[in-house]
Scaffold this motif. Sequence first.
Motif, PDB file in Angstrom:
ATOM      1  N   LEU A 206       0.839  -1.208   0.000  1.00 42.00           N
ATOM      2  CA  LEU A 206       0.000   0.000   0.000  1.00 42.00           C
ATOM      3  C   LEU A 206       0.875   1.260   0.000  1.00 42.00           C
ATOM      4  O   LEU A 206       1.215   1.791   1.050  1.00 42.00           O
ATOM      5  N   THR A 207       1.210   1.730  -1.172  1.00 41.60           N
ATOM      6  CA  THR A 207       2.044   2.925  -1.267  1.00 41.60           C
ATOM      7  C   THR A 207       1.221   4.203  -1.316  1.00 41.60           C
ATOM      8  O   THR A 207       1.773   5.303  -1.305  1.00 41.60           O
ATOM      9  N   GLY A 208      -0.102   4.083  -1.366  1.00 41.29           N
ATOM     10  CA  GLY A 208      -0.975   5.262  -1.379  1.00 41.29           C
ATOM     11  C   GLY A 208      -1.575   5.520  -2.745  1.00 41.29           C
ATOM     12  O   GLY A 208      -0.910   5.374  -3.767  1.00 41.29           O
ATOM     13  N   ASN A 209      -2.854   5.897  -2.764  1.00 42.63           N
ATOM     14  CA  ASN A 209      -3.529   6.192  -4.032  1.00 42.63           C
ATOM     15  C   ASN A 209      -4.220   7.555  -4.047  1.00 42.63           C
ATOM     16  O   ASN A 209      -4.890   7.904  -5.016  1.00 42.63           O
ATOM     17  N   LEU A 210      -4.067   8.319  -2.966  1.00 39.78           N
ATOM     18  CA  LEU A 210      -4.681   9.645  -2.933  1.00 39.78           C
ATOM     19  C   LEU A 210      -3.735  10.666  -3.562  1.00 39.78           C
ATOM     20  O   LEU A 210      -2.564  10.746  -3.190  1.00 39.78           O
ATOM     21  N   VAL A 211      -4.265  11.435  -4.516  1.00 41.47           N
ATOM     22  CA  VAL A 211      -3.460  12.444  -5.196  1.00 41.47           C
ATOM     23  C   VAL A 211      -4.165  13.794  -5.137  1.00 41.47           C
ATOM     24  O   VAL A 211      -5.383  13.875  -5.023  1.00 41.47           O
ATOM     25  N   PHE A 212      -3.376  14.843  -5.222  1.00 44.06           N
ATOM     26  CA  PHE A 212      -3.913  16.204  -5.224  1.00 44.06           C
ATOM     27  C   PHE A 212      -4.641  16.449  -6.538  1.00 44.06           C
ATOM     28  O   PHE A 212      -4.096  16.234  -7.617  1.00 44.06           O
ATOM     29  N   ASP A 213      -5.887  16.891  -6.451  1.00 47.66           N
ATOM     30  CA  ASP A 213      -6.688  17.154  -7.645  1.00 47.66           C
ATOM     31  C   ASP A 213      -6.648  18.656  -7.919  1.00 47.66           C
ATOM     32  O   ASP A 213      -7.485  19.410  -7.452  1.00 47.66           O
ATOM     33  N   GLU A 214      -5.652  19.083  -8.694  1.00 44.59           N
ATOM     34  CA  GLU A 214      -5.451  20.517  -8.933  1.00 44.59           C
ATOM     35  C   GLU A 214      -6.636  21.139  -9.674  1.00 44.59           C
ATOM     36  O   GLU A 214      -7.064  22.247  -9.353  1.00 44.59           O
ATOM     37  N   GLU A 215      -7.182  20.408 -10.665  1.00 49.08           N
ATOM     38  CA  GLU A 215      -8.294  20.945 -11.432  1.00 49.08           C
ATOM     39  C   GLU A 215      -9.511  21.155 -10.557  1.00 49.08           C
ATOM     40  O   GLU A 215     -10.179  22.207 -10.605  1.00 49.08           O
ATOM     41  N   ARG A 216      -9.832  20.149  -9.719  1.00 51.16           N
ATOM     42  CA  ARG A 216     -10.998  20.264  -8.817  1.00 51.16           C
ATOM     43  C   ARG A 216     -10.739  21.317  -7.756  1.00 51.16           C
ATOM     44  O   ARG A 216     -11.629  22.032  -7.322  1.00 51.16           O
ATOM     45  N   ASP A 217      -9.468  21.445  -7.353  1.00 47.42           N
ATOM     46  CA  ASP A 217      -9.107  22.401  -6.310  1.00 47.42           C
ATOM     47  C   ASP A 217      -9.349  23.835  -6.772  1.00 47.42           C
ATOM     48  O   ASP A 217      -9.605  24.722  -5.954  1.00 47.42           O
ATOM     49  N   ARG A 218      -9.294  24.073  -8.093  1.00 42.99           N
ATOM     50  CA  ARG A 218      -9.452  25.411  -8.639  1.00 42.99           C
ATOM     51  C   ARG A 218     -10.900  25.783  -8.923  1.00 42.99           C
ATOM     52  O   ARG A 218     -11.192  26.912  -9.276  1.00 42.99           O
ATOM     53  N   GLU A 219     -11.803  24.810  -8.808  1.00 45.21           N
ATOM     54  CA  GLU A 219     -13.211  25.091  -9.132  1.00 45.21           C
ATOM     55  C   GLU A 219     -13.834  26.029  -8.091  1.00 45.21           C
ATOM     56  O   GLU A 219     -13.503  25.983  -6.933  1.00 45.21           O
TER      57      GLU A 219
END
Length: 219
Positions: A206-219
């Motif tokens: 389990l190395t992690g699957n959560l990533v920063f969503d830059e596009e959604r963050d800008r909405e």
Amino acid sequence: ALACGILFWNRPLGFEQQEFVPGEPALRSYFSPLSFSFVDEKKTSELREEKLRGLPPVYRPDPKLDKEMIERVDGFFKVVSDARQYHLQGEDARWKKLPFEVPSKTLQTLSDSSELDLIKAQVITLMGDYLREGVLSEEKRNELLGSGTASVLLVRKGSGDGSAVKVEDLMTADKAANDASGRVDARFSKKKDVKNAIIQVLRAALTGNLVFDEERDRE
């Protein structure tokens, strides 16, 4: 955006008079019978950035990372299976390079087991449960906490707008490993070494699957 109403009127200018200079204030006030508005792009951008800084960053599970982790688990058990075949033939196990590291005791337990397929299936099942919830890498967790980020907006598949979650409450590989002890199938409950091996493989995979969503963050 900033808006203001300005009333403006003209008067004849002499040849040597220059009342409008770019970047400089006018020499006197002008008025117009009509109201109009304008957008101060710089100020608007500054206000937008200030507002965004006050909102939690948006994170979402990345299906591509899910697939990569499952493939590494497949590769891991292929290496163990091949080494086990040498062991069954009375030869020294020949270990190829593993996709990730686990304790030597875990490798020994797995290579001695006749239930590799069941163990692999159990690891993948547990991984699926945690990946659906969302797993943050320890490195990213420490980075967020170190930057003073207290919470993130977690957007899971099918969850709509998502929900605010404290960074310290997000699932990590270590948390999953601790939690998995109560989720391992009952068939392994009396096989302490095998159960521990399942948890160790899960933790490493389990190395992690959560990533920063830059596009959604800008909405």
